[in-house]
Design a protein around this motif. Structure first.
Motif, PDB file in Angstrom:
ATOM      1  N   ALA A 242      -5.664   0.613   1.057  1.00  0.00           N
ATOM      2  CA  ALA A 242      -5.233   1.993   1.285  1.00  0.00           C
ATOM      3  C   ALA A 242      -6.400   2.868   1.740  1.00  0.00           C
ATOM      4  O   ALA A 242      -6.233   3.727   2.616  1.00  0.00           O
TER       5      ALA A 242
ATOM      6  N   ARG B  22      -7.188   2.040   5.444  1.00  0.00           N
ATOM      7  CA  ARG B  22      -6.176   2.555   6.375  1.00  0.00           C
ATOM      8  C   ARG B  22      -6.265   4.072   6.495  1.00  0.00           C
ATOM      9  O   ARG B  22      -6.075   4.626   7.578  1.00  0.00           O
TER      10      ARG B  22
ATOM     11  N   THR C  49       0.831  -1.203   0.000  1.00  0.00           N
ATOM     12  CA  THR C  49       0.000   0.000   0.000  1.00  0.00           C
ATOM     13  C   THR C  49       0.868   1.257   0.000  1.00  0.00           C
ATOM     14  O   THR C  49       0.424   2.308  -0.456  1.00  0.00           O
ATOM     15  N   GLU C  50       2.111   1.157   0.512  1.00  0.00           N
ATOM     16  CA  GLU C  50       3.035   2.296   0.423  1.00  0.00           C
ATOM     17  C   GLU C  50       3.374   2.589  -1.028  1.00  0.00           C
ATOM     18  O   GLU C  50       3.478   3.759  -1.424  1.00  0.00           O
TER      19      GLU C  50
ATOM     20  N   GLU D 285       1.378   1.831  -3.512  1.00  0.00           N
ATOM     21  CA  GLU D 285       0.115   2.357  -4.036  1.00  0.00           C
ATOM     22  C   GLU D 285      -0.029   3.839  -3.707  1.00  0.00           C
ATOM     23  O   GLU D 285      -0.570   4.616  -4.511  1.00  0.00           O
ATOM     24  N   ALA D 286       0.481   4.267  -2.544  1.00  0.00           N
ATOM     25  CA  ALA D 286       0.399   5.684  -2.169  1.00  0.00           C
ATOM     26  C   ALA D 286       1.202   6.557  -3.128  1.00  0.00           C
ATOM     27  O   ALA D 286       0.837   7.711  -3.377  1.00  0.00           O
TER      28      ALA D 286
END
Length: 698
Positions: free
Chosen positions: A583, A586, A319-320, A322-323
């Motif tokens: 994401a 979170r 997800t990092e 994806e960020a």
């Protein structure tokens, strides 16, 4: 303050028996190897005339600091110092070899600032220890080698933006992308194609992978594209001499392409054009030494600093990653659904309504009939079968057979386990064995449940050794191979066999596996960890990608509830949508990567003292402190940064979480760095471990 000197003396600049200062650029700014956070800055020293030629920027020197000689790196040479007092001279030059480039020094400073660490700690990770014999021997200069033009495998052509990305790299432009790799064995050749396009533009490349098996696969692919002469391997298990020889080949400009494990992200490749990070969710990318940087984040910092291209790839990027796409800093490379269906195996879950109707015992069975049937069909077709087991060992966890209460050690209350069928019970925390029963069968121990007084035990978790034993009995005529902690297999032949593996140790099968069985899904999904579902999908996908495509009969059976979103993502082979959903959830709950998190571990008094001197940024949210159970405890680090004595063993270790909005992450790192400096100046170095962006948040 830059340019200061902690070693000011009362002696004149020149004294009898002391060499006069260098005629040109007589001041050296030195990064001193000290663990003290409040002294985390460069210091100015006088360069004696006899060291003028050796003390070049990037070279190793010895200096007198706080009354003793320590190591350091020359960051630059200057005509004058901003320090008003007298400067102490350099003691000696360790080597004139410039092993620390200006670019890597700036990167190391940026990494230290991001993680509230010290420059000295990061330089220990970035520059390998000197090996004098290797350095004195001439590293042969090699020609760069020709790169075959137009290397564009059909795998990249499957992506709508794949050919344009390769064209941009070949033209010298720097694109940034998050790449969801296709199922199958093609990812090393796809990385090699991207590197080949970069080398054709006259630039270098660095590829960072989790472990040595991945290094070997990528190296073989790179040699085919860019040649042996221009490719080097950097990894810790090479040994001091080979590792330093490879590092020198890079720093001297004799190699343009580097592939290695996490420290390779600091490789001083000249004119860097491309950084590749494969499988950024693997925990091997998280450095276990202070200041605990993550390969992905270091690569992002370096790409921003050097203006090079960045490719973060994997079957399931985090997800990092994806960020980075959501922020517009990188673009996504996702395979279209029709292409996925042509390459992915057929995935089924044992926890579906259809299977429950067909096999009512499937809810309780560890190896349901669907998995057994699938394995028999694949073996009958002459293909190997991969069985992934989340836990290693025989019976890593046991419980009372009557009341189901977990079996605990009477000394430390740790979980009891068994290493083999005839092995004694042993605590997994303190290692103490439970005495054997004098008149009992082999392997019987003197244990009694404190709740119901029963002496009978059952396995609550089954490891890979026990699984291999059970499958060997179920398939008596089939060879059983294991790959895990005791021995990792790199590859297996294309013949009927059962391959039992723990996550990350799966060998590659020639032609692909006929079936992949993913057992004990609850063990991965039930972990008390923010990343439990993300990690489960990544590990499942890495094993499932080794299966043959569905049109060729490849099947994957996952032992989990088919209705779970993470299981559906595997069935549809749609990790990109899962990452986006993760994401969103979170961000709604205020968890990373939408926020930045810091953990502080240590004795209660040490944690309270650090918190008292920390000027937290606005909006900081404190969670805890709470007691830390023994198995989750990490080796504490003093306020200065390196390992040392922890808190008083009689005291309790606590953990404090500090959460801030992502835009205030730099302010949080600066505040913690300042606070550690205050404690260091007080000599209040009680055991503390300060970590930003921890991989595991329990």
């Amino acid at each position: 303050m830059p340019g200061t000197n902690a070693l000011m003396t009362e002696q004149p600049a020149t004294t009898p028996g002391v060499s006069p200062p260098a005629a040109e650029l007589p001041v050296a700014r030195v990064a001193v190897d000290t663990p003290l956070t409040h002294l985390d800055r460069p210091f100015d020293y006088l360069v004696p005339a006899d060291l003028a030629a050796a003390a070049v920027p990037g070279s190793r020197v010895r200096v007198r600091f706080a009354g003793r000689q320590v190591d350091g790196f020359v960051l630059e040479r200057r005509a004058a110092s901003e320090h008003p007092g007298r400067l102490a001279p350099l003691e000696r030059s360790v080597s004139p070899e410039p092993v620390l480039s200006e670019s890597i020094a700036r990167l190391a400073r940026a990494v230290a600032d991001r993680y509230a660490g010290t420059l000295a700690d990061v330089l220990r990770l970035a520059v390998p220890p000197r090996h004098g014999r290797t350095e004195s021997a001439a590293v042969p200069s090699a020609p760069a080698g020709d790169v075959a033009p137009g290397e564009r495998p059909e795998e990249w052509a499957r992506y709508p933006a794949g050919p344009s990305m390769l064209a941009a790299l070949a033209a010298g432009r720097s694109s940034r992308a998050v790449w969801w790799a296709p199922p199958g064995p093609a990812w090393p050749s796809m990385i090699a194609a991207a590197v080949g396009a970069t080398v054709r533009s006259g630039r270098g490349a660095v590829v960072v992978v989790p472990d040595h098996r991945d290094v070997d696969r990528v190296e073989a692919a790179l040699v085919e594209v860019v040649g042996r002469e221009t490719t080097v391997v950097l990894r810790a298990d090479l040994g001091p001499s080979r590792r330093y020889r490879a590092f020198l080949a890079v720093s001297r400009g004799q190699a343009r392409v580097v592939v290695g494990t996490r420290s390779a992200v600091f490789a001083p490749v000249a004119d860097l054009g491309l950084l590749v990070v494969w499988d950024d969710g693997d925990d091997l990318h998280a450095e276990p030494l202070a200041p605990y940087p993550h390969t992905r984040d270091v690569a992002v910092l370096r790409a921003r600093q050097d203006g090079c291209a960045l490719l973060i790839g994997g079957f399931c990027p985090t997800t990092e990653a994806e960020a980075l796409v959501r922020g517009g800093w990188a673009h996504p490379l996702v395979l279209p659904l029709p292409e996925v269906r042509a390459l992915a195996p057929r995935v089924e879950a044992t926890g579906s309504d259809h299977e429950y109707a067909r096999d009512p015992a499937a809810r309780a069975a560890r190896l349901p009939s669907l998995a057994v049937r699938t394995a028999r069909q694949a073996l009958a077709a002459g293909a190997p079968v991969l069985v992934q087991v989340p836990r290693r060992g025989y019976h890593p966890s046991l419980a009372c057979a009557d009341c189901r209460r977990p079996a605990r050690c009477r000394h430390c209350q740790g979980p009891l386990g068994r290493s083999s069928g005839a092995g004694l019970l042993t605590c997994r925390w303190c290692g103490r064995p439970v005495p054997a029963a004098p008149d009992g069968p082999v392997g019987a121990s003197v244990w009694r449940c404190p709740s119901c007084s029963s002496v009978r035990l059952r396995a609550s978790v089954t490891g890979d050794r026990r699984t291999a034993e059970e499958l060997g009995r179920a398939f008596p005529d089939v060879p059983v191979r294991t790959s895990g902690r005791d021995g990792v297999l790199a590859a297996v032949p294309a013949e009927p066999a059962l391959v039992i593996s723990t996550p990350g140790a799966e060998p590659v099968a020639a032609g692909g596996y006929g079936a992949v069985l993913l057992l004990d899904g609850w063990a991965l999904l039930g972990r008390p960890d923010l990343r439990a579902a993300e990690t489960a999908l990544r590990r499942w996908a890495a094993a499932a990608a080794l299966a043959r495509p569905a049109p060729q009969g490849g099947r994957v059976i996952v032992s989990a509830d088919a209705g779970l979103p993470v299981v559906q993502a595997l069935i549809r082979w749609d990790p990109a949508t899962f990452a986006a959903r993760e994401a969103d959830e979170r961000a709604e709950l205020g968890f990373p990567p939408a926020t930045r998190m810091a953990t502080v571990e240590g004795g209660a008094a040490a944690v309270a003292e650090l918190l008292a001197v920390t000027r937290l940024p606005e909006g900081a949210d404190l969670l805890g402190p709470v007691p830390v159970p023994p198995p989750a405890r990490a080796a504490p680090t003093p306020a200065g940064g390196r390992g040392g004595a922890g808190p008083d063993e009689a005291g309790e270790i606590e953990r404090l979480l500090i959460r801030v909005p992502r835009e205030r992450g730099a302010a949080l790192a600066a505040a913690l760095h300042e606070a550690r400096g205050v404690l260091g100046a007080r000599r209040s170095t009680a055991g503390l471990r300060v970590q930003l962006d921890p991989l595991v948040i329990g």
